[in-house]
Design a protein around this motif. Structure first.
Motif, PDB file in Angstrom:
ATOM      1  N   PRO A 195       0.839  -1.214   0.000  1.00 15.35           N
ATOM      2  CA  PRO A 195       0.000   0.000   0.000  1.00 15.35           C
ATOM      3  C   PRO A 195       0.870   1.260   0.000  1.00 15.35           C
ATOM      4  CG  PRO A 195      -0.699  -1.551   1.702  1.00 15.35           C
ATOM      5  CD  PRO A 195       0.618  -2.039   1.203  1.00 15.35           C
ATOM      6  N   MET A 196       0.514   2.217  -0.848  1.00 19.25           N
ATOM      7  CA  MET A 196       1.266   3.476  -0.922  1.00 19.25           C
ATOM      8  C   MET A 196       0.298   4.643  -0.846  1.00 19.25           C
ATOM      9  SD  MET A 196       4.289   2.640  -3.673  1.00 19.25           S
ATOM     10  CE  MET A 196       3.290   1.627  -4.757  1.00 19.25           C
ATOM     11  N   GLN A 197       0.723   5.711  -0.201  1.00 16.36           N
ATOM     12  CA  GLN A 197      -0.155   6.847   0.040  1.00 16.36           C
ATOM     13  C   GLN A 197       0.239   8.090  -0.755  1.00 16.36           C
ATOM     14  OE1 GLN A 197       0.131   7.149   4.328  1.00 16.36           O
ATOM     15  NE2 GLN A 197      -1.567   5.691   4.620  1.00 16.36           N
ATOM     16  N   GLY A 198       1.269   7.964  -1.583  1.00 15.56           N
ATOM     17  CA  GLY A 198       1.699   9.108  -2.376  1.00 15.56           C
ATOM     18  C   GLY A 198       1.017   9.153  -3.729  1.00 15.56           C
ATOM     19  N   GLU A 199       1.604   9.899  -4.640  1.00 13.16           N
ATOM     20  CA  GLU A 199       1.013  10.104  -5.958  1.00 13.16           C
ATOM     21  C   GLU A 199       1.387   9.023  -6.957  1.00 13.16           C
ATOM     22  OE1 GLU A 199      -1.198  12.399  -6.587  1.00 13.16           O
ATOM     23  OE2 GLU A 199      -1.060  13.085  -4.505  1.00 13.16           O
ATOM     24  N   ILE A 200       2.444   8.282  -6.697  1.00 14.74           N
ATOM     25  CA  ILE A 200       2.883   7.271  -7.655  1.00 14.74           C
ATOM     26  C   ILE A 200       2.430   5.890  -7.209  1.00 14.74           C
ATOM     27  CG2 ILE A 200       4.864   8.622  -8.413  1.00 14.74           C
ATOM     28  CD1 ILE A 200       6.626   6.843  -6.654  1.00 14.74           C
ATOM     29  N   ASP A 201       2.414   4.943  -8.161  1.00 17.43           N
ATOM     30  CA  ASP A 201       1.921   3.604  -7.852  1.00 17.43           C
ATOM     31  C   ASP A 201       3.011   2.539  -7.957  1.00 17.43           C
ATOM     32  OD1 ASP A 201       2.329   3.461 -10.547  1.00 17.43           O
ATOM     33  OD2 ASP A 201       0.252   3.054 -11.082  1.00 17.43           O
ATOM     34  N   SER A 202       4.281   2.956  -7.934  1.00 14.09           N
ATOM     35  CA  SER A 202       5.364   1.975  -7.977  1.00 14.09           C
ATOM     36  C   SER A 202       6.549   2.521  -7.204  1.00 14.09           C
ATOM     37  CB  SER A 202       5.783   1.676  -9.418  1.00 14.09           C
ATOM     38  OG  SER A 202       6.372   2.818 -10.015  1.00 14.09           O
ATOM     39  N   MET A 203       7.460   1.610  -6.826  1.00 17.08           N
ATOM     40  CA  MET A 203       8.686   2.025  -6.154  1.00 17.08           C
ATOM     41  C   MET A 203       9.842   1.221  -6.726  1.00 17.08           C
ATOM     42  SD  MET A 203       8.423   0.224  -2.379  1.00 17.08           S
ATOM     43  CE  MET A 203       6.960   1.159  -1.924  1.00 17.08           C
ATOM     44  N   ASN A 204      11.047   1.621  -6.386  1.00 13.27           N
ATOM     45  CA  ASN A 204      12.231   0.930  -6.869  1.00 13.27           C
ATOM     46  C   ASN A 204      12.122  -0.560  -6.570  1.00 13.27           C
ATOM     47  OD1 ASN A 204      15.119  -0.197  -6.078  1.00 13.27           O
ATOM     48  ND2 ASN A 204      15.398   1.375  -7.635  1.00 13.27           N
ATOM     49  N   VAL A 205      12.501  -1.393  -7.545  1.00 13.58           N
ATOM     50  CA  VAL A 205      12.315  -2.831  -7.415  1.00 13.58           C
ATOM     51  C   VAL A 205      13.082  -3.412  -6.237  1.00 13.58           C
ATOM     52  CG1 VAL A 205      14.160  -3.344  -9.085  1.00 13.58           C
ATOM     53  CG2 VAL A 205      12.365  -5.029  -8.650  1.00 13.58           C
ATOM     54  N   SER A 206      14.268  -2.889  -5.958  1.00  9.74           N
ATOM     55  CA  SER A 206      15.049  -3.434  -4.847  1.00  9.74           C
ATOM     56  C   SER A 206      14.431  -3.052  -3.499  1.00  9.74           C
ATOM     57  CB  SER A 206      16.501  -2.947  -4.919  1.00  9.74           C
ATOM     58  OG  SER A 206      16.585  -1.549  -4.795  1.00  9.74           O
ATOM     59  N   VAL A 207      13.817  -1.859  -3.437  1.00  3.03           N
ATOM     60  CA  VAL A 207      13.126  -1.438  -2.209  1.00  3.03           C
ATOM     61  C   VAL A 207      11.901  -2.312  -1.975  1.00  3.03           C
ATOM     62  CG1 VAL A 207      11.906   0.439  -1.070  1.00  3.03           C
ATOM     63  CG2 VAL A 207      13.976   0.931  -2.395  1.00  3.03           C
ATOM     64  N   ALA A 208      11.121  -2.521  -3.025  1.00  2.00           N
ATOM     65  CA  ALA A 208       9.932  -3.365  -2.907  1.00  2.00           C
ATOM     66  C   ALA A 208      10.314  -4.785  -2.496  1.00  2.00           C
ATOM     67  CB  ALA A 208       9.184  -3.392  -4.243  1.00  2.00           C
ATOM     68  N   ALA A 209      11.370  -5.315  -3.098  1.00  2.00           N
ATOM     69  CA  ALA A 209      11.821  -6.662  -2.754  1.00  2.00           C
ATOM     70  C   ALA A 209      12.214  -6.740  -1.286  1.00  2.00           C
ATOM     71  CB  ALA A 209      12.997  -7.063  -3.643  1.00  2.00           C
ATOM     72  N   GLY A 210      12.874  -5.699  -0.793  1.00  2.00           N
ATOM     73  CA  GLY A 210      13.279  -5.685   0.609  1.00  2.00           C
ATOM     74  C   GLY A 210      12.092  -5.698   1.559  1.00  2.00           C
ATOM     75  N   ILE A 211      11.082  -4.894   1.257  1.00  2.00           N
ATOM     76  CA  ILE A 211       9.887  -4.843   2.111  1.00  2.00           C
ATOM     77  C   ILE A 211       9.215  -6.215   2.161  1.00  2.00           C
ATOM     78  CG2 ILE A 211       7.554  -3.880   2.293  1.00  2.00           C
ATOM     79  CD1 ILE A 211       8.728  -1.272   1.100  1.00  2.00           C
ATOM     80  N   LEU A 212       9.050  -6.833   1.017  1.00  2.00           N
ATOM     81  CA  LEU A 212       8.334  -8.103   0.938  1.00  2.00           C
ATOM     82  C   LEU A 212       9.124  -9.250   1.580  1.00  2.00           C
ATOM     83  CD1 LEU A 212       7.004  -7.747  -2.728  1.00  2.00           C
ATOM     84  CD2 LEU A 212       5.743  -7.330  -0.601  1.00  2.00           C
ATOM     85  N   ILE A 213      10.405  -9.290   1.298  1.00  2.00           N
ATOM     86  CA  ILE A 213      11.233 -10.376   1.849  1.00  2.00           C
ATOM     87  C   ILE A 213      11.321 -10.289   3.367  1.00  2.00           C
ATOM     88  CG2 ILE A 213      13.653 -11.099   2.069  1.00  2.00           C
ATOM     89  CD1 ILE A 213      12.283 -12.417  -0.250  1.00  2.00           C
ATOM     90  N   PHE A 214      11.456  -9.080   3.893  1.00  2.00           N
ATOM     91  CA  PHE A 214      11.596  -8.972   5.344  1.00  2.00           C
ATOM     92  C   PHE A 214      10.268  -9.163   6.069  1.00  2.00           C
ATOM     93  CE2 PHE A 214      15.900  -7.628   4.571  1.00  2.00           C
ATOM     94  CZ  PHE A 214      16.557  -8.145   5.684  1.00  2.00           C
ATOM     95  N   GLU A 215       9.150  -8.973   5.379  1.00  2.00           N
ATOM     96  CA  GLU A 215       7.874  -9.369   5.972  1.00  2.00           C
ATOM     97  C   GLU A 215       7.822 -10.891   6.100  1.00  2.00           C
ATOM     98  OE1 GLU A 215       4.019  -9.888   7.445  1.00  2.00           O
ATOM     99  OE2 GLU A 215       5.455  -8.229   7.575  1.00  2.00           O
ATOM    100  N   ALA A 216       8.277 -11.583   5.061  1.00  2.26           N
ATOM    101  CA  ALA A 216       8.326 -13.046   5.119  1.00  2.26           C
ATOM    102  C   ALA A 216       9.249 -13.507   6.242  1.00  2.26           C
ATOM    103  CB  ALA A 216       8.784 -13.610   3.780  1.00  2.26           C
ATOM    104  N   LYS A 217      10.387 -12.851   6.391  1.00  2.00           N
ATOM    105  CA  LYS A 217      11.319 -13.225   7.454  1.00  2.00           C
ATOM    106  C   LYS A 217      10.715 -12.928   8.835  1.00  2.00           C
ATOM    107  CE  LYS A 217      15.012 -14.481   7.038  1.00  2.00           C
ATOM    108  NZ  LYS A 217      15.616 -15.824   6.912  1.00  2.00           N
TER     109      LYS A 217
END
Length: 266
Positions: free
Chosen positions: A238-260
């Motif tokens: 979920p993002m609250q800004g004006e854009i609907d995407s983020m840097n791929v490495s940042v997104a990967a980090g968020i998702l992987i560390f949620e799994a961890k």
């Protein structure tokens, strides 16, 4: 330890190494590549890469440091400042380079040491800096494997080695086509979670404690239809800004560390 000295940038061996640094075609043809820097070479040795030759610029790197780096018998060449500057990729480094043998990164060689592996898949990443950042994230989270689908650059691009700070050598990395990777994941009963806008749920609502592959695409085009068609569940950050995407490495980090986090490994 006896060493050879090369002072000319026109030496045939040095010219060959310069080709390795600059051209993917030469790296693939020879199955060798250049590593620059003491930390990166140390990590390559830890990752059981075979080193063919070490090149040292004595003004910056001593034979004592070489003994600290490795106790293996490796061919050592001392080089002049001019030769070092021709081969070095970075402006500031420790004065040591290595010629290493490439590994086979075929998906068929991928094996897991756990019954519930956590895998990070990146489809068609183009920027070496993003690939390096993804590998650093994977190393920090100690995922079971990183899979590059439809790679756009070879893994031994010096920019990837540099931006990964040597994490290229500490991760289990494999490459393949999207279709081959999907088939592999399904054969291993690994759930596929695709980061996508379509038909998605918030990423933190999913159970990543079972076998899971988190799949990310490029910011420009996202994931191909094949991934979305074979997804266990599409997930979104979920993002609250004006854009609907983020840097791929940042997104990967968020998702992987949620799994961890769910696996209580933080």
């Amino acid at each position: 330890m006896s060493t050879t000295l090369i002072t000319s940038t026109q030496n045939p061996f040095i010219r060959q190494l310069a080709q390795l640094k600059d051209k993917s075609r030469e790296r693939k043809k020879s199955d060798t590549f250049l590593i620059e820097g003491k930390r990166e070479i140390s990590l390559a040795l830890k990752g059981e890469y075979e080193l063919e030759t070490l090149l040292i610029y004595p003004e910056l790197f001593s034979l004592k440091q070489l003994n600290d780096l490795t106790n293996k018998r490796i061919n050592v060449i001392e080089i002049s400042k001019e030769v070092y500057q021709k081969l070095a990729y970075r402006d500031t480094t420790e004065g040591v380079l290595a010629v290493a043998k490439s590994k086979n990164h075929s998906i068929s060689n991928l094996k897991f040491n756990t019954e519930t592996p956590l895998v990070l898949v990146a489809e068609a990443p183009e920027k070496p800096g993003n690939i390096g950042a993804i590998l650093r994230t994977a190393d920090a989270a100690h995922v079971d494997a990183v899979i590059i689908a439809n790679p756009k650059t070879d893994l031994y691009n010096p920019n990837i080695i540099r931006s990964s700070v040597g994490c290229l050598f500490t991760n289990q990395i494999t490459t393949g086509t999207t279709s081959d990777i999907i088939a592999f994941l399904k054969e291993k009963n690994i759930n596929i979670y695709c980061a996508a806008l379509q038909a998605s749920v918030n990423y933190h609502t999913q159970d990543f404690t079972k076998s899971a592959a988190i799949v990310v695409g490029t910011e420009a085009t996202g994931l191909s239809h094949d991934w979305l068609k074979n997804s266990t569940q599409n997930i979104i950050i979920p993002m609250q800004g004006e854009i609907d995407s983020m840097n791929v490495s940042v997104a990967a980090g968020i998702l992987i560390f949620e799994a961890k986090r769910q696996r209580n490994f933080l």
